[in-house]
Design a protein around this motif. Sequence first.
Motif, PDB file in Angstrom:
ATOM      1  N   LYS A 167     -37.671  93.444 -83.243  1.00 58.27           N
ATOM      2  CA  LYS A 167     -36.549  94.116 -82.681  1.00 58.27           C
ATOM      3  C   LYS A 167     -36.385  95.370 -83.258  1.00 58.27           C
ATOM      4  N   THR A 168     -36.556  95.714 -84.384  1.00 56.13           N
ATOM      5  CA  THR A 168     -36.506  97.113 -85.077  1.00 56.13           C
ATOM      6  C   THR A 168     -37.378  98.237 -84.365  1.00 56.13           C
ATOM      7  N   TYR A 169     -38.725  97.647 -84.100  1.00 60.59           N
ATOM      8  CA  TYR A 169     -39.957  98.288 -83.443  1.00 60.59           C
ATOM      9  C   TYR A 169     -39.305  98.686 -82.008  1.00 60.59           C
ATOM     10  N   LEU A 220     -27.509 100.359 -86.192  1.00 62.84           N
ATOM     11  CA  LEU A 220     -27.492  99.726 -87.302  1.00 62.84           C
ATOM     12  C   LEU A 220     -28.349  98.650 -87.403  1.00 62.84           C
ATOM     13  N   ASP A 221     -29.555  98.672 -88.246  1.00 63.34           N
ATOM     14  CA  ASP A 221     -30.252  97.682 -88.064  1.00 63.34           C
ATOM     15  C   ASP A 221     -29.963  96.482 -89.201  1.00 63.34           C
ATOM     16  N   ASP A 222     -30.225  95.146 -88.635  1.00 59.59           N
ATOM     17  CA  ASP A 222     -30.180  94.049 -89.775  1.00 59.59           C
ATOM     18  C   ASP A 222     -28.822  93.822 -89.866  1.00 59.59           C
ATOM     19  N   ILE A 223     -27.763  93.967 -89.059  1.00 59.08           N
ATOM     20  CA  ILE A 223     -26.288  93.767 -89.353  1.00 59.08           C
ATOM     21  C   ILE A 223     -26.350  92.283 -89.622  1.00 59.08           C
ATOM     22  N   PHE A 253     -27.521  97.640 -82.250  1.00 62.73           N
ATOM     23  CA  PHE A 253     -27.589  96.811 -83.374  1.00 62.73           C
ATOM     24  C   PHE A 253     -28.800  95.740 -83.314  1.00 62.73           C
ATOM     25  N   THR A 254     -29.585  95.400 -84.574  1.00 59.13           N
ATOM     26  CA  THR A 254     -30.362  94.293 -84.545  1.00 59.13           C
ATOM     27  C   THR A 254     -29.625  93.343 -85.533  1.00 59.13           C
ATOM     28  N   SER A 255     -30.050  91.918 -85.258  1.00 62.22           N
ATOM     29  CA  SER A 255     -29.670  91.154 -86.207  1.00 62.22           C
ATOM     30  C   SER A 255     -30.384  89.847 -86.127  1.00 62.22           C
ATOM     31  N   ARG A 299     -44.417  89.064 -85.846  1.00 59.10           N
ATOM     32  CA  ARG A 299     -45.450  90.166 -85.860  1.00 59.10           C
ATOM     33  C   ARG A 299     -45.853  90.792 -87.259  1.00 59.10           C
ATOM     34  N   ARG A 300     -45.250  90.172 -88.230  1.00 52.75           N
ATOM     35  CA  ARG A 300     -45.386  90.837 -89.483  1.00 52.75           C
ATOM     36  C   ARG A 300     -46.686  90.471 -89.903  1.00 52.75           C
ATOM     37  N   ASN A 301     -47.475  91.186 -90.485  1.00 59.73           N
ATOM     38  CA  ASN A 301     -48.813  91.178 -91.149  1.00 59.73           C
ATOM     39  C   ASN A 301     -49.801  90.449 -90.234  1.00 59.73           C
TER      40      ASN A 301
END
Length: 303
Positions: A167-169, A220-223, A253-255, A299-301
């Motif tokens: 999402k943030t990406y 606003l990331d990870d609200i 926003f991402t959440s 997608r992490r790591n």
Amino acid sequence: MRRIVNTIEKVDENALQSSFIESVKDTEFASYINSLGIPPEVLMKYTSSLEDCLKEKKNCTKCKSLSVCPNMVKGYAYTPEFIGKKILFSYVACYRYNKHLEETNYLKNIDFFKLPKELKEASFQDIYKDDKARIPIVKYFKEFMENYQKGKSPKGLYLTGSFGSGKTYLIAALFNEMAKRGVRSALIYYPELLRSLKSSFSSDYEERFRYIKRVPLLLLDDIGAENVTAWSRDEVLGPILQYRMEEGLSTFFTSNLNLEELESNFIIKSSSLEKVKARRIMERIKQLTISLSLISENRRNRS
Ligand code: ADP
Ligand code: MG
């Protein structure tokens, strides 16, 4: 006394000369200094610096990429310049470094607050287009850019979905693209913003707050990942959203929470007044955004 000084100077000159003669035996060094077009009596005084220059120049000839540059100052080569009767040495940026500066010039338009540096390189080219879950988001981005260009104030996204789905990406990729078109933006890790506002001095606080309210594009990331307090909800988030709504400023926003879950999260203790307050925040978020979800693999790591 004068004779002693003359003698020392003579000895020094001889030492310089012999070190120079020794170095010139190396054919590469000889051809290098020859290419400079500087008289030997001048060159002689700078043998070791010239050797450093040659070493860096040779590194440049073999260069594969800026990231593995072995020179003393990454992206620069130590270079001689003949000025007056002297040689002056300076670090000159290589073409790869200059290209890199040009390509990353857009970053002056973006502020990343407590988010990973890798997001600075997020780009549309890298969006996993094979993942069908991303199609509506990519479509939305396209429309967003077109509308923004036309001077409209398009709504931002409320992007919900699983942890690590990207999402943030995705939002960073959009903001980078907009920055290349000269639009300023800020990507802010929301829980950390609250922490920093809490600990900043009053003047700093006002300035930050004002900036976040006004920046043309805001994420606003990870609200929902913060510990909600009456202060964070009613005195920070509420006024930011209110201002941005009134001014028609695109807000994202991402959440990990969907809209219903987020609303419950804003209710600190069950009372009808609390419910009204939570509802009021949600109304602003809904007014400011289009809600989309991204359910995708983590997608992490990933290697
Ligand atoms: P979320 O915000 O949904 O938790 P992130 O945006 O942080 O997920 O993405 C998780 C990881 O996957 C990060 O390390 C991110 O850099 C990487 N990532 C996500 N999408 C892409 C992509 N399209 N290309 C390269 N890396 C990606
Ligand atoms: Mg994220």
